[in-house]
Design an enzyme around this catalytic site. Structure first.
Site, PDB file in Angstrom:
ATOM      1  N   ARG A  77       0.864  -1.186   0.000  1.00  0.00           N
ATOM      2  CA  ARG A  77       0.000   0.000   0.000  1.00  0.00           C
ATOM      3  C   ARG A  77       0.899   1.234   0.000  1.00  0.00           C
ATOM      4  NH1 ARG A  77      -5.157  -1.696   0.644  1.00  0.00           N
ATOM      5  NH2 ARG A  77      -5.512  -3.550   1.898  1.00  0.00           N
ATOM      6  N   GLY A 108      -7.498  -2.892  -6.401  1.00  0.00           N
ATOM      7  CA  GLY A 108      -8.841  -2.408  -6.081  1.00  0.00           C
ATOM      8  C   GLY A 108      -9.040  -0.953  -6.490  1.00  0.00           C
ATOM      9  N   THR A 143     -10.421  -7.451  -5.676  1.00  0.00           N
ATOM     10  CA  THR A 143     -10.654  -7.163  -4.264  1.00  0.00           C
ATOM     11  C   THR A 143     -11.668  -8.147  -3.705  1.00  0.00           C
ATOM     12  OG1 THR A 143     -11.626  -5.644  -2.660  1.00  0.00           O
ATOM     13  CG2 THR A 143     -12.203  -5.244  -4.934  1.00  0.00           C
ATOM     14  N   ASP A 175     -13.423  -7.530  -1.376  1.00  0.00           N
ATOM     15  CA  ASP A 175     -14.579  -6.738  -0.905  1.00  0.00           C
ATOM     16  C   ASP A 175     -15.680  -6.608  -1.955  1.00  0.00           C
ATOM     17  OD1 ASP A 175     -13.010  -6.412   1.276  1.00  0.00           O
ATOM     18  OD2 ASP A 175     -12.752  -4.250   1.100  1.00  0.00           O
ATOM     19  N   VAL A 183      -9.315 -15.461   4.931  1.00  0.00           N
ATOM     20  CA  VAL A 183     -10.217 -15.482   3.772  1.00  0.00           C
ATOM     21  C   VAL A 183      -9.581 -14.906   2.512  1.00  0.00           C
ATOM     22  CG1 VAL A 183     -12.283 -15.321   5.225  1.00  0.00           C
ATOM     23  CG2 VAL A 183     -11.422 -13.275   4.129  1.00  0.00           C
TER      24      VAL A 183
END
Ligand SMILES: Nc1ncnc2c1ncn2[C@@H]1O[C@H](COP(=O)(O)OP(=O)(O)OP(=O)(O)O)[C@@H](O)[C@H]1O
Ligand SMILES: O=P(O)(O)OC[C@H]1O[C@](O)(CO)[C@@H](O)[C@@H]1O
Ligand SMILES: [Mg+2]
EC number: 2.7.1.11
Length: 527
Positions: A243, A268, A297, A299, A452
């Site tokens: 990041r 992402g 991602t 998410d 996960v």
């Protein structure tokens, strides 16, 4: 998702109308738009569409204008037009070197049969296929207040018959940014395979995300089919991720110095914003570089697409955690299983894992506010569940209930807000609550956060990664840049990055999927 902003057109509207329109706009945008015909029959006010306007991101349209639909479509067409290196260069294409037929050398058109398996630049896929009759329909996304049908076409992905690069001269680079995600290695692998099929020999990996472009001591890694052959068998990223990072101009300096012609960027929302900035900077410098992103991602929070790769696998893993919580809770006297799942801005993993497991009694997501205490709070429901069935399972998304917690005030290296821990908070609140009311409760808290996303892709993600990775390469050879390779409405397409980064995608509480989740858990409203 469609950027429809309704505006009052001052001179035509009374103050009362404006007030009415304001509330309609709020209801419309928040998915609770009340029945317009009902209002009309009560003669509250003149039909509001006279004053309604529709605004897409580039052009403001007035629905009084008989040609508004045509204008909307023209605007749509220009928004979803794919940026290309041919916009800045007068380039002549050459016949593709990517052949679906073996044992043939393509030297020119004469060798290409009528059927060639290529995608035509004019091929399109329809982004939306439901015609909503009213903004009150579940999950409705309408362009105007009458939910008029407007075709929203996007460009089909895949190999083109003509390409804009000489494969032998191409240097292609791959970079993976942001958090880990199942499938990163599958995409890297497919990009390398496809590049080699075109005839590219110079393929490199940039280590540790955008950081690899500027951090001293980080060397680019030569990639080949032999090297990446089996990387899909492991989770994580073969290239590493990170990041934060340098300025776009420094990254582009590095791209220029390394003589990179194609950059494949896996990541992402943040990564996509970065990829678009790199594309723009390359354009400004008139560099012939194709920047193509692949949305990654767990998410699933990127706009317009059906799903991002890694999401399915994350859901599958997440439901294993839920199953463990269920077994613990079921086997304990007054057991309460609590599972916290990822999702920085949205509750897709929590909602889908709750649905797929079928073992969750309460699912909490950031898009739907809730209270813990009080008559309608979550704790009261847990009391009820212990009484009625003896145990229960709660699934909470990491971004849920942040209003109940003190803000951390911290951000990560990329500027993402570091969320306060709702899982630990709920664990403590639940324990305290049952102690206070003198009811025994055995709380088992599971936080599978990194489990996960560290696993390898499941079968459906592996296929998605294969297609998206291959299409990314086809897109670059076709000369596109500033695009992302994704799946929309079950079809594989290219979208301009600018259209997918305007906001994170979130669960629509008015959608059928959230309603299905509520039906499955049987939970009430918690406020
Ligand atoms: N608006 C932006 N403009 C340019 N670069 C950005 C921007 N936002 C983020 N980046 C860069 O993109 C990279 C990845 O961003 P980020 O850490 O937010 O992950 P992400 O791509 O959103 O993936 P994840 O879903 O894992 O969060 C970082 O190196 C960051 O510096
Ligand atoms: O701890 P890290 O690596 O910064 O990542 C955490 C974030 O990454 C994600 O997995 C993906 O965006 C989020 O769900 C989570 O908030
Ligand atoms: Mg991000």
């Amino acid at each position: 998702m469609m950027a429809a902003v309704l505006k009052t057109s001052g001179s035509f509207c009374s103050t009362q109308q404006q007030h009415f329109q304001q509330s309609r706009r709020d209801q419309f945008l928040h998915g609770s738009y009340s029945n317009f015909k009902h209002c009309k029959s009560k003669k509250i006010i003149k039909p509001a569409p006279l004053c309604a306007r529709v605004t897409s991101s580039k052009v403001e349209l007035d629905v009084k204008d008989p040609y508004w639909k045509q204008k909307f479509q023209e605007d749509w067409e220009s928004r979803f037009d794919l940026p290309s290196i041919t916009d800045i260069y007068d380039l002549k294409p050459r016949p593709t070197t990517f052949s679906l037929k073996k044992n043939r050398t393509l030297t020119g058109d004469e060798n290409v049969d009528m059927w060639n398996g290529y995608v035509n630049n004019d091929d399109r896929a329809l982004l939306k296929v439901i015609k909503y009759s009213s903004p009150t329909s579940a999950g409705a996304e309408c362009v105007d207040l009458d939910c008029s049908w407007v075709e929203q076409w996007v460009h089909r992905a895949g190999p083109r018959k003509e390409i804009y690069y000489e494969p032998e001269e191409v240097k292609a680079a791959i970079v993976t940014c942001g958090g880990l995600c199942p499938g990163l290695n599958d995409v890297i692998r497919q990009i390398v395979f496809t590049l080699e099929t075109y005839g590219v020999k110079n393929i490199v990996g940039i280590p540790f995300g955008y950081r690899g472009f500027f951090e001293k001591g980080l060397k680019e890694m030569p990639l080949s089919r032999g090297l990446v052959e089996n990387i899909n068998l492991n989770g994580g990223s073969f290239l590493g991720v990170s990041r934060g990072g340098a300025k776009t101009s420094e990254i582009v300096d590095s791209i220029q110095a390394r003589r990179i012609d194609m950059l494949f960027v896996l990541g992402g929302n943040g990564t996509h914003a970065g990829a678009n900035a790199i594309h723009e900077e390359c354009r400004k410098r008139k560099l012939k570089v194709s920047v193509v992103a692949v949305p990654k991602t767990i998410d699933n929070d990127i706009l317009l697409m059906d799903k991002t790769f890694g999401f399915d696998t994350a859901v599958e893993e997440a439901q294993r955690a839920i199953n463990s919580a269920y077994i613990e809770a079921r086997s304990a006297y007054h057991g309460i299983g609590l599972v916290k799942l990822m999702g920085r801005s949205s509750g897709f993993i929590a909602m889908h894992a709750s649905l797929s497991s079928g073992q969750v009694d309460v699912c909490l997501i950031p898009e739907v506010p809730f209270t813990l205490d009080g008559e309608f709070g979550v704790l009261r429901q847990l009391e009820h569940l212990l009484k009625s069935k003896g145990f229960c399972v709660v699934c909470v998304a990491e971004a849920a209930g942040q209003d109940l917690l003190q803000e951390s005030g911290a951000t990560d290296a990329s500027g993402n807000v570091i969320l306060s821990d709702i899982g630990v908070h709920m664990q403590q609140k639940i324990k305290m609550h049952f102690k206070d009311i003198g009811v025994p409760a055995d709380v088992k808290y599971i936080d599978p956060t990194y489990m996960v996303r560290a696993c390898r892709a499941n079968a459906s993600d592996a296929i998605l990664c294969t297609v998206l990775g291959q299409n990314a390469v086809h897109g670059a050879f076709a000369g596109f840049s500033g695009i992302t390779s994704c799946i929309c409405n079950t079809h594989y397409v290219y979208l301009p990055i600018t259209e997918v980064i305007t906001a994170p995608k979130r669960v629509n509480p008015n959608s059928r999927m959230w309603h299905r989740c509520l039906t499955s858990t049987g939970q009430p409203d918690f406020h």
